[in-house]
Design an enzyme around this catalytic site. Structure first.
Site, PDB file in Angstrom:
ATOM      1  N   HIS B  64       1.034  -1.124  -0.097  1.00  0.00           N
ATOM      2  CA  HIS B  64      -0.006   0.031  -0.035  1.00  0.00           C
ATOM      3  C   HIS B  64       0.995   1.142   0.080  1.00  0.00           C
ATOM      4  CE1 HIS B  64      -4.241   1.845   1.114  1.00  0.00           C
ATOM      5  NE2 HIS B  64      -3.541   2.613   0.867  1.00  0.00           N
ATOM      6  N   HIS B  66       1.723   5.170  -2.115  1.00  0.00           N
ATOM      7  CA  HIS B  66       1.140   6.213  -3.285  1.00  0.00           C
ATOM      8  C   HIS B  66       2.597   6.654  -3.921  1.00  0.00           C
ATOM      9  CE1 HIS B  66      -2.834   6.088  -1.768  1.00  0.00           C
ATOM     10  NE2 HIS B  66      -2.231   6.020  -0.617  1.00  0.00           N
ATOM     11  N   ASN B  98      -4.661   6.106  -6.969  1.00  0.00           N
ATOM     12  CA  ASN B  98      -5.400   7.512  -7.098  1.00  0.00           C
ATOM     13  C   ASN B  98      -4.275   8.617  -7.545  1.00  0.00           C
ATOM     14  OD1 ASN B  98      -3.689   7.324  -4.899  1.00  0.00           O
ATOM     15  ND2 ASN B  98      -4.571   8.691  -3.617  1.00  0.00           N
ATOM     16  N   HIS B 182     -10.633   0.650   0.937  1.00  0.00           N
ATOM     17  CA  HIS B 182     -10.420   1.674   1.709  1.00  0.00           C
ATOM     18  C   HIS B 182     -11.798   1.809   2.623  1.00  0.00           C
ATOM     19  CE1 HIS B 182      -9.507   5.979   3.243  1.00  0.00           C
ATOM     20  NE2 HIS B 182     -10.626   6.087   3.280  1.00  0.00           N
ATOM     21  N   ASP B 311       0.975   2.828   3.780  1.00  0.00           N
ATOM     22  CA  ASP B 311       0.308   3.864   3.431  1.00  0.00           C
ATOM     23  C   ASP B 311       1.129   4.994   2.816  1.00  0.00           C
ATOM     24  OD1 ASP B 311      -1.931   5.290   2.163  1.00  0.00           O
ATOM     25  OD2 ASP B 311      -2.961   5.227   4.090  1.00  0.00           O
TER      26      ASP B 311
END
Lengths: 343, 437
Positions: B64, B66, B98, B182, B311
């Protein structure tokens, strides 16, 4: 589903990382929260408020002569803005007002950049009103100037709590300015209405119990979560208005903050039925109590016109105390050097 | 390709059941040989790494992160994000969709995997479940899978409609992909910027109730139950509440394929760490109560939690230097995960080292079906982390390989210092000489 039924008990008492100590306030002249003030500091501000109020205006304006104070207002204000401005000018300071409309804030300038710009323009202290909780902390960290919190979002309004305290003392403890942990022992102060969105409620509930007062919060669940009682010691929640009224020596009424409801629907007829302070309720339940309101008042909603204008009302007196308290707070901002000490 | 011989190290490979001194030879991106100390003849031209006193383990896997590309390279790039991953001991990261535009197409998935991105370690794109992550039209999962996606999610934009979520679970199962949710019922979190409760009340911030997470986890589990298809796999991202862990626990007892991950900040920090509006303590899900934090620790220790995932959510400094409620959610995490896990899970809370490493490699690899990763078997990928398990050090955000500095762990004491990270046989990270003993 019943989640608790399948949760095993926590088997261990574990050591866990503790939150770091707060570095705030960076500037000893700042007033960000009532929690930054020791009782000695509160006493000093109360004493200075009286001294400054009684001082000859022609010598008083020497105290901060030509010092520069910026008022930075992201929300509309009548009382707070005017009284801060009058207070700073009474001490001889030059003031300038920057409001979110009619400034570069409209063009997208951040709070940090606006603060740095004001500092570069020579501002020695900034009085900030902002719609976001916590904004004064951000501004102080960025500028390291003395920041006076004139209301941040739903969080705090420390000068309001100080002027409310001064109003209460004038009635309940006349002549007393040096406050201690039991100055207000035995006093019940009720705060009624939209507690959830109220910075006035938070500052008062965090200040008054430190002087021995008991704060009773009263309002519907929607506007007053049960967890409010956990905000600090000496705070309790009472849902029944008349029960709370019977116990209280001070009744602080609040406006429903329509601008912060964020879609919440309030049945106003029901609200008035349960929580409006009427002459009848007041005379039946609390005929001696002091009625306060931080303003703006909405006549006919949280209280009737008769109560607002009545003999028990201290609403305009609060406004008068505001100027004196803010003189003391502005003076402290620009004359304090060491942490907690004064020049 | 060059060969690397790692000598004199102590190999911990939980999936293979190995916890012993071993030498390892890596060749052509794969593990060529594993044998007792001194048993491997130095191959011609092999680079020799002396791992005396160090732990050798399968490279860490973060499912996880980004990476912000395409579209937000000012926050992070695939190159900088994977450089930070390598510095943290990670050899594979799964990148959330995203991005801008949202990764909802095979073209974007392939773009992320292109060599021009300059990744230091293996990137596994996770594709959007629905077009533009808008929760309306389901993407072509088979096409996304063949382009390289390993799971689908609308991370950050949870799928609220029952019909769409049911269809997503069923369609993903048909092509063998996991669905990552999520879990946040956004109808309960409008305008909120931290956990609901006394701290939020005191700070004058609107709160996200724990039920916003747990109710959606419970809804998703109900949908999995109703589908009655053993191929369906629901993975709950960044679990943060006791009730959500309890729901996962119950689903597993009922034989469902429901897994969950926990981020280091959720097993270490609480809402109290928000302090005076520290935007580096703002993330979604938010830091919760001490009871919820304790439930994360408990879930990790008792094995219900399947993976530690960071995350990793980089943001530019100026984006975090704003009013708390206006600041973007997220903190970085790739460089601090191992150090925090060893310092707290292992040293403080006595979770065996092998289990800590399993949560950071073997289990996440199994969870997303990443073949040849998460264990060091001959013929498998040469993804290795070599670290000093005893070394204590201080993390300084300003020295990060990431573009971003948004971490609440700046200045924290870490345990376990990465010496080398080897990704598919290449040294992706080598500790600067000054910091090695």
């Amino acid at each position: 589903m019943n989640a608790t039924a399948v949760t095993p008990p926590v088997r261990r008492q574990l050591q866990t990382p503790q939150p770091p100590a707060s570095p705030f306030p960076y500037n000893p002249g700042s007033l960000l929260s009532v929690q930054d003030l020791s009782l000695e500091a509160v006493s000093h501000l109360l004493a200075r408020a009286t001294a400054l109020e009684n001082q000859d205006p022609l010598t008083r304006d020497r105290i901060l002569l030509k010092r520069r104070v910026a008022l930075l207002f992201y929300e509309s204000s009548t009382r707070t803005r005017t009284s801060f401005e009058l207070a700073a000018k009474s001490l001889g300071a030059d003031t300038t007002l920057v409001s979110s409309l009619s400034s570069s804030i409209e063009k997208g300038e951040t709070l940090k950049d606006t603060g740095l710009t004001l500092r570069a323009l020579g501002a020695e202290a900034i009085i900030l009103r902002h719609n976001s909780s916590g904004a004064p902390w951000l501004l102080e960290e960025a500028t390291r100037l003395p920041i006076l919190n004139a209301g941040d979002g739903m969080h705090e309004h420390p000068t309001q709590a100080l002027l409310d305290l001064r109003t209460m003392l004038a009635h309940l403890r006349p002549g007393i300015e040096s406050v201690t942990a039991d100055t207000l022992s035995g006093v019940d102060v009720m705060i009624v209405g939209d507690i959830l969105h109220s910075r006035v409620a938070r500052s008062n509930m965090l200040l008054l119990p430190r002087l021995g007062a008991h704060v009773i919060l009263c309002g519907p669940t929607q506007l007053l979560p049960d967890s409010a009682a956990d905000a600090g010691p000496g705070i309790s929640v009472e849902r029944d208005f008349e029960t709370a009224l019977r116990k209280s020596q001070v009744v602080m009424m609040l406006r429903i903050q329509a601008e912060r409801l964020a879609g919440m629907q309030i049945d106003l007829a029901q609200y008035k039925d349960a929580y409006q302070l009427t002459g009848q309720r007041l005379s039946a339940q609390a005929p001696e109590a002091l009625v306060m309101h931080p303003g703006p008042i909405i006549r006919g909603l949280e209280l009737t016109a008769g109560v607002a204008d009545g003999a028990q009302s201290a609403i305009l007196e609060q406004v008068r105390h505001g100027v004196a308290i803010r003189m003391a707070v502005v003076e402290r901002a620009l004359t304090t050097t060491g942490k907690g000490g004064r020049a | 390709m060059t060969a690397i011989l790692i000598r004199n190290g102590h190999l911990i490979d939980p999936a293979a059941g190995v916890d012993a001194p071993r030498d390892i030879l890596l060749k052509d991106g794969r593990v060529a040989e594993i044998a007792g100390p001194g048993k491997i003849k130095t191959a011609n031209g092999a680079e020799v790494l002396d791992a005396a006193g160090l732990t050798v383990a399968p490279g860490l896997i973060d499912i996880h992160v980004h990476l912000r590309e395409p579209g937000q390279a000012y926050k992070e790039t695939i190159a900088t994000g994977t450089a930070a991953a390598a510095a943290g001991g990670f050899t594979a990261v799964a990148a959330m969709p995203n991005t801008a535009p949202v990764n909802d197409s095979p073209e974007i998935t392939r773009w992320m995997l292109a060599p021009e991105r300059g990744a230091s370690v293996r990137v596994y794109p996770i594709a959007a479940a629905t077009r533009g992550s808008k929760g309306e039209a389901i993407n072509d999962f088979a096409a996304l899978k063949s382009a390289g996606a390993v799971a689908v999610t609308d991370d950050g934009h949870p799928i609220l409609k029952d019909t769409i979520m049911r269809e997503t679970l069923a369609a993903a199962a048909r092509v063998g992909l996991s669905v990552i949710q999520h879990a946040e019922d956004t109808r309960m979190t409008n305008g909120a910027s931290m956990n609901a409760g006394p701290v939020a009340f005191k700070l004058g911030l609107r709160g996200m109730p724990p039920e916003a997470e747990s109710s959606l986890v419970e809804r998703d589990i109900r949908l999995v139950t109703e589908l009655r298809d053993p191929r369906v796999h629901l993975h709950v991202a960044h679990t943060s509440t006791a009730a959500a862990v309890a729901a996962v626990r119950k689903a597993r007892r009922n034989g469902l394929r429901v897994t969950c991950e926990v981020a280091p900040h959720h097993f270490l920090l609480t809402e109290e760490h928000v302090g005076q509006y520290s935007t580096n303590a703002k993330m979604n899900p938010p830091l919760r109560s001490a009871a919820d934090r304790d439930a994360m620790i408990e879930g990790i220790l008792d094995g219900i939690v399947d993976a530690i995932a960071t995350d990793h959510a980089p943001h530019a400094t100026h984006e975090k230097e704003v009013e708390f409620e206006n600041a973007p959610n997220g903190i970085t995490g790739l460089e601090t995960a191992l150090g925090l896990c060893l310092r707290w899970l292992h040293r403080e809370w006595k979770l065996p080292l092998g289990r800590v490493l399993s949560l950071l490699s073997a289990q996440p690899a199994a969870l997303l079906g990443l073949r040849g990763r998460g264990t060091l078997a001959v013929g498998g990928f040469a993804d290795v982390v070599v670290f000093d398990p005893k070394a204590e050090w201080t993390y300084h955000a300003k020295e990060t390989r990431s573009k971003a500095h948004n971490t609440p762990f700046d200045g924290w004491t870490m345990q376990g210092k990465v010496r080398w990270t080897i990704s598919e046989g290449r040294i992706a990270y080598s500790a600067p000489a000054s910091t090695t003993a």
